[in-house]
Design an enzyme around this catalytic site. Structure first.
Site, PDB file in Angstrom:
ATOM      1  N   GLU A 262       0.814  -1.223   0.000  1.00 29.45           N
ATOM      2  CA  GLU A 262       0.000   0.000   0.000  1.00 29.45           C
ATOM      3  C   GLU A 262       0.844   1.268   0.000  1.00 29.45           C
ATOM      4  O   GLU A 262       0.553   2.221  -0.734  1.00 29.45           O
ATOM      5  CB  GLU A 262      -0.921   0.004   1.217  1.00 29.45           C
TER       6      GLU A 262
ATOM      7  N   ASP B 238      -3.931   0.348  10.426  1.00 31.23           N
ATOM      8  CA  ASP B 238      -4.936  -0.623   9.989  1.00 31.23           C
ATOM      9  C   ASP B 238      -4.309  -1.981   9.705  1.00 31.23           C
ATOM     10  O   ASP B 238      -4.872  -3.027  10.040  1.00 31.23           O
ATOM     11  CB  ASP B 238      -5.663  -0.116   8.743  1.00 31.23           C
TER      12      ASP B 238
END
Length: 223
Positions: free
Chosen positions: A14, A26
């Site tokens: 990511e 997260d």
């Protein structure tokens, strides 16, 4: 892959490959599961499970209410603005330091079983967070939050970067019907969830097994 490796692999994809302007919260929360105090530093990430009794954990799970706002947002836009404002220093950095201190207080309140104190700190944290960047909150979110507080919620926040998604609230059991009714009149309904200690897992499958599993799932799903 262990939970730390799984989290770092997700971060590499990511942040490193896709260039998303996000943090690692997260990925680590999802990979480890459970309730943890997670410390992020330049030299690595430390995950410390919270020492909660089963009774306190069940009580916390019963108090937390999750409401789908029905709104979506691009978290990258909010986080890009937040990073830009942070780099300029000043009041935004002060807010971030205050949020870090609050996280320590919230950990201590949970481990002491003081769930009312936890809810009050959650409210303080939301009031700090909403000032980090435009788009974290707006008039509608502020209205929903004010209605929930007036009905008995001790605190809450928009989950994730803000701007939409889910509204998380800490509501004592005796006030939950009133909060549900207040937000129900606004079109918000509670979303059922449970705590999970398992976390996400990464596994390796030969392609033939993966294809067979995918085909079976498609057949069961009807498409």
């Amino acid at each position: 892959m262990g939970p730390g490796e799984t989290a770092e692999a997700a971060c590499d994809i990511e942040i490193g490959i896709l260039g998303r302007p996000i943090g690692k919260q997260d990925q680590y929360a999802a990979s480890f599961g459970g309730l943890n105090a997670i410390a992020f530093a330049a030299d690595g990430v430390t995950v410390a499970p919270l020492a909660l009794s089963p009774g306190v954990e069940r009580a916390l799970e019963a108090r937390l209410r999750l409401f789908a706002t029905g709104r979506t947002r691009d978290s990258a836009q909010i986080l890009t603005q937040q990073r830009s404002r942070t780099e300029r220093g000043g009041a935004i950095v002060d807010r971030l330091h205050a949020l870090k201190a609050l996280a320590h207080e919230m950990r201590d309140a949970l481990q002491a079983g003081d769930l009312d104190r936890f809810g009050t700190l959650l409210d303080q944290g939301w009031r700090l967070k909403r000032g980090l960047a435009a788009g974290i909150s707006d008039d509608r979110i502020d209205r929903w939050y004010a209605l929930a507080r007036a009905a008995g919620a001790l605190g809450g926040k928009i989950a994730g970067a803000g701007g939409g998604g889910f509204l998380l609230l800490d509501v004592p059991p005796e006030r939950q019907a009133a909060v549900n009714a207040a937000l129900g009149r606004e079109g918000l309904q509670p979303f059922a969830f449970r705590f999970s200690h398992a976390g996400a897992a990464a596994t390796r499958l030969p392609f033939s097994e993966f294809a067979r599993a995918a085909s079976s799932a498609a057949t069961v799903g009807g498409g």
